[in-house]
Design a protein around this motif. Sequence first.
Motif, PDB file in Angstrom:
ATOM      1  N   GLY A  55       0.817  -1.210   0.000  1.00 18.54           N
ATOM      2  CA  GLY A  55       0.000   0.000   0.000  1.00 18.54           C
ATOM      3  C   GLY A  55       0.849   1.259   0.000  1.00 18.54           C
ATOM      4  O   GLY A  55       0.558   2.230  -0.710  1.00 18.54           O
ATOM      5  N   LEU A  56       1.930   1.237   0.784  1.00 20.44           N
ATOM      6  CA  LEU A  56       2.835   2.385   0.810  1.00 20.44           C
ATOM      7  C   LEU A  56       3.532   2.580  -0.528  1.00 20.44           C
ATOM      8  O   LEU A  56       3.720   3.706  -0.985  1.00 20.44           O
ATOM      9  CB  LEU A  56       3.879   2.216   1.912  1.00 20.44           C
ATOM     10  N   LEU A  57       3.929   1.482  -1.167  1.00 19.69           N
ATOM     11  CA  LEU A  57       4.590   1.582  -2.455  1.00 19.69           C
ATOM     12  C   LEU A  57       3.629   2.038  -3.552  1.00 19.69           C
ATOM     13  O   LEU A  57       4.027   2.754  -4.474  1.00 19.69           O
ATOM     14  CB  LEU A  57       5.226   0.238  -2.832  1.00 19.69           C
ATOM     15  N   MET A  58       2.377   1.631  -3.469  1.00 19.37           N
ATOM     16  CA  MET A  58       1.380   1.989  -4.487  1.00 19.37           C
ATOM     17  C   MET A  58       0.847   3.407  -4.309  1.00 19.37           C
ATOM     18  O   MET A  58       0.359   4.008  -5.259  1.00 19.37           O
ATOM     19  CB  MET A  58       0.208   0.990  -4.452  1.00 19.37           C
ATOM     20  N   SER A  59       0.932   3.956  -3.124  1.00 19.72           N
ATOM     21  CA  SER A  59       0.354   5.258  -2.824  1.00 19.72           C
ATOM     22  C   SER A  59       0.865   6.375  -3.738  1.00 19.72           C
ATOM     23  O   SER A  59       0.059   7.102  -4.317  1.00 19.72           O
ATOM     24  CB  SER A  59       0.591   5.603  -1.356  1.00 19.72           C
ATOM     25  N   PRO A  60       2.180   6.575  -3.923  1.00 16.89           N
ATOM     26  CA  PRO A  60       2.635   7.657  -4.809  1.00 16.89           C
ATOM     27  C   PRO A  60       2.196   7.441  -6.252  1.00 16.89           C
ATOM     28  O   PRO A  60       1.852   8.404  -6.951  1.00 16.89           O
ATOM     29  CB  PRO A  60       4.159   7.606  -4.708  1.00 16.89           C
ATOM     30  N   ILE A  61       2.189   6.208  -6.700  1.00 19.73           N
ATOM     31  CA  ILE A  61       1.790   5.911  -8.074  1.00 19.73           C
ATOM     32  C   ILE A  61       0.311   6.246  -8.278  1.00 19.73           C
ATOM     33  O   ILE A  61      -0.065   6.875  -9.265  1.00 19.73           O
ATOM     34  CB  ILE A  61       2.074   4.422  -8.412  1.00 19.73           C
TER      35      ILE A  61
END
Length: 168
Positions: free
Chosen positions: A140-146
């Motif tokens: 979720g943290l990795l997908m958030s900026p994208i």
Amino acid sequence: MSLNRSEKEAVITEVTGLAAKAQTLVMAEYRGITVASMDQLRVNARKSGVSLSVLKNTLARRAVAGSSFEVVADKMSGPLVYGFSEDPVAAAKVVADFAKTNDKLVIRGGVYAGKALDVEGVKQLASIPSKEVLLAQLCGLLMSPISRTAVVLGALATKKGEGETAAA
């Protein structure tokens, strides 16, 4: 019921094997717990991959001698149930969750990574989310900026599209 020497050696061998594979040990006093409650605790432990054993303390001390769990050998007294787990938080989670609903089960301590844990340490270890939850949070943290970038680009495209229809 007294065990003969060969039975004691078998118990020590079995517990030594559990200790060799385990990352965590949790000890809890079970004085006053009904058989039905103890059976429920064992079922919960089995589901979570925790090996739960009621052992004579002398045998438990001999079994953990020379292992990373030896640091709590001096706390092994009284009627204790020992929970060993390969998962770092499983034993703590099973025992702490059961202790919340059954006040007769009293956490006495534990060991994680060769360090002795007090009651609060075991509860803190139990509060750590499971590996699957931690991985989901990381994704979720990795997908958030994208996903935020996609939303902003989508809003810009919509805004730009509105400007073109107004000019036409």
